[in-house]
Design a protein around this motif. Structure first.
Motif, PDB file in Angstrom:
ATOM      1  N   GLY A 107       0.662  -1.269  -0.023  1.00 36.83           N
ATOM      2  CA  GLY A 107       0.269  -0.093   0.126  1.00 36.83           C
ATOM      3  C   GLY A 107       0.878   1.183  -0.222  1.00 36.83           C
ATOM      4  O   GLY A 107       0.440   2.384  -0.459  1.00 36.83           O
ATOM      5  N   HIS A 108       2.155   1.055   0.593  1.00 36.48           N
ATOM      6  CA  HIS A 108       2.955   2.339   0.630  1.00 36.48           C
ATOM      7  C   HIS A 108       3.522   2.808  -0.705  1.00 36.48           C
ATOM      8  O   HIS A 108       3.356   3.958  -1.094  1.00 36.48           O
ATOM      9  CB  HIS A 108       4.132   2.053   1.556  1.00 36.48           C
ATOM     10  N   LYS A 115       2.054   1.943  -3.573  1.00 41.56           N
ATOM     11  CA  LYS A 115       0.787   2.544  -4.305  1.00 41.56           C
ATOM     12  C   LYS A 115       0.591   3.995  -4.179  1.00 41.56           C
ATOM     13  O   LYS A 115       0.323   4.922  -4.902  1.00 41.56           O
ATOM     14  CB  LYS A 115      -0.448   1.787  -4.196  1.00 41.56           C
ATOM     15  N   GLU A 116       0.693   4.255  -2.890  1.00 41.89           N
ATOM     16  CA  GLU A 116       0.515   5.632  -2.214  1.00 41.89           C
ATOM     17  C   GLU A 116       1.535   6.573  -2.645  1.00 41.89           C
ATOM     18  O   GLU A 116       1.322   7.787  -3.102  1.00 41.89           O
ATOM     19  CB  GLU A 116       0.231   5.746  -0.829  1.00 41.89           C
ATOM     20  N   LYS A 117       2.785   6.086  -2.672  1.00 38.67           N
ATOM     21  CA  LYS A 117       3.858   7.172  -3.127  1.00 38.67           C
ATOM     22  C   LYS A 117       4.086   7.179  -4.575  1.00 38.67           C
ATOM     23  O   LYS A 117       4.348   8.413  -4.864  1.00 38.67           O
ATOM     24  CB  LYS A 117       5.044   6.269  -2.366  1.00 38.67           C
ATOM     25  N   GLU A 131      -7.215   5.565  -6.593  1.00 39.85           N
ATOM     26  CA  GLU A 131      -7.910   5.700  -5.503  1.00 39.85           C
ATOM     27  C   GLU A 131      -7.731   4.514  -4.603  1.00 39.85           C
ATOM     28  O   GLU A 131      -7.337   3.631  -4.798  1.00 39.85           O
ATOM     29  CB  GLU A 131      -9.416   5.701  -5.809  1.00 39.85           C
ATOM     30  N   ASN A 132      -7.898   5.110  -3.105  1.00 42.54           N
ATOM     31  CA  ASN A 132      -7.476   3.916  -2.301  1.00 42.54           C
ATOM     32  C   ASN A 132      -8.193   2.636  -2.052  1.00 42.54           C
ATOM     33  O   ASN A 132      -7.934   1.372  -1.743  1.00 42.54           O
ATOM     34  CB  ASN A 132      -7.401   4.624  -0.844  1.00 42.54           C
ATOM     35  N   ASP A 133      -9.702   2.903  -2.420  1.00 42.06           N
ATOM     36  CA  ASP A 133     -10.422   1.788  -2.449  1.00 42.06           C
ATOM     37  C   ASP A 133     -10.556   1.018  -3.800  1.00 42.06           C
ATOM     38  O   ASP A 133     -11.351  -0.040  -4.357  1.00 42.06           O
ATOM     39  CB  ASP A 133     -11.891   2.083  -2.290  1.00 42.06           C
ATOM     40  N   CYS A 134      -9.401   1.206  -4.917  1.00 44.50           N
ATOM     41  CA  CYS A 134      -9.220   0.344  -5.938  1.00 44.50           C
ATOM     42  C   CYS A 134      -7.931  -0.240  -5.893  1.00 44.50           C
ATOM     43  O   CYS A 134      -7.077  -0.016  -5.726  1.00 44.50           O
ATOM     44  CB  CYS A 134      -9.294   1.608  -7.131  1.00 44.50           C
ATOM     45  N   THR A 135      -8.097  -1.778  -6.335  1.00 42.55           N
ATOM     46  CA  THR A 135      -7.041  -2.456  -6.634  1.00 42.55           C
ATOM     47  C   THR A 135      -6.979  -2.705  -8.031  1.00 42.55           C
ATOM     48  O   THR A 135      -7.832  -3.545  -8.550  1.00 42.55           O
ATOM     49  CB  THR A 135      -7.318  -3.841  -6.052  1.00 42.55           C
TER      50      THR A 135
END
Length: 247
Positions: A54-55, A57-59, A64-68
């Motif tokens: 997750g880190h 992906k965010e970086k 969107e956070n709710d999207c894989t």
């Protein structure tokens, strides 16, 4: 070869001759200064990031956070740093367009070409920069001279746009498209190898394989497929196209 210090004008461009810059040895070649700050990704030089982190992906992504998101083969997603760098180049160019297009773009393209050639392991004079895979495949396929009776070989895993290109070229030239069917699911790479070995016929003008098919979750054993072609034909045998879709 002596170090080239003078600039040779051609057209309206006031920069060094491109062919001379490409042919210079590493000993004499001097890289141009890159006028913007480029991302480095130093933290990943010791190894790739943890898959699914997750880190990470965010970086590096705007997703969107709710999207894989797992459909990179079809659309996006662009790295944050790549998009930022693209915008920085655009802003830099607009500050003084003449400076960039008249003096900087060609030496910078030479730099990109030399670095890419070193990465893929080929002479930089044998490498051409193109805007995308579609353009590249059209250039390669349409540069071949096909005649009635020639055979073009591919698998049913071939990327859709490339399959359409092959069908179009065959319809224009009278060549025959031989598309072999891979039964899914594939249990092991030998199934692909055996299929190609059994069906690739002498006289095939061009054989084209997708290294990473966009519609199935496995990597083709491209090295073995190329070896089959080399062992089956003389040096005038098929041209091999290896495609890795934009993931």
């Amino acid at each position: 070869m002596e170090h080239i210090t003078s600039k040779r004008d051609f057209g309206s461009f006031h920069s060094s001759n491109v062919q001379e810059l490409l042919q210079l040895s590493e000993k004499y070649y001097v890289e141009p200064v890159i006028p913007i700050e480029m991302p480095t990704f130093h933290e990943y030089k010791q190894g790739p990031p943890e898959f699914g982190s997750g880190h990470f992906k965010e970086k590096h992504f705007f997703l969107e956070n709710d999207c894989t998101f797992i459909n990179h083969g079809a659309f996006g997603a662009v790295l944050k740093q790549a998009l930022e760098t693209s915008h920085n180049w655009q802003e830099y160019i607009e500050r003084q367009p003449l400076r960039f297009f008249d003096r900087q773009i060609l030496p910078l393209l030479v730099l990109v070409t030399r670095r890419l050639a070193n990465f893929v392991g080929c002479p930089c004079t044998d490498l051409i920069l193109l805007p995308n895979v579609t353009t590249a495949m059209n250039c390669v396929v349409k540069s071949q001279k096909f005649s009635p009776g020639d055979t073009v070989y591919c698998l049913n895993l071939t990327y859709g746009a490339v399959r359409k290109l092959l069908k179009h070229v065959c319809s224009e030239t009278g060549a025959t498209l031989q598309e072999e069917f891979v039964q899914l699911p594939v249990k092991n790479e030998e199934e692909i190898v055996d299929l190609v070995m059994e069906t690739l016929q002498p006289g095939t003008k061009l054989a084209l394989f997708d290294h990473v098919p966009s519609n199935v979750p496995f990597i083709l054993p491209i090295k073995k497929l190329v070896e089959i072609c080399h062992s089956s034909f003389s040096r005038w045998g098929p041209c091999i196209g290896s495609i890795a879709p934009r993931h």
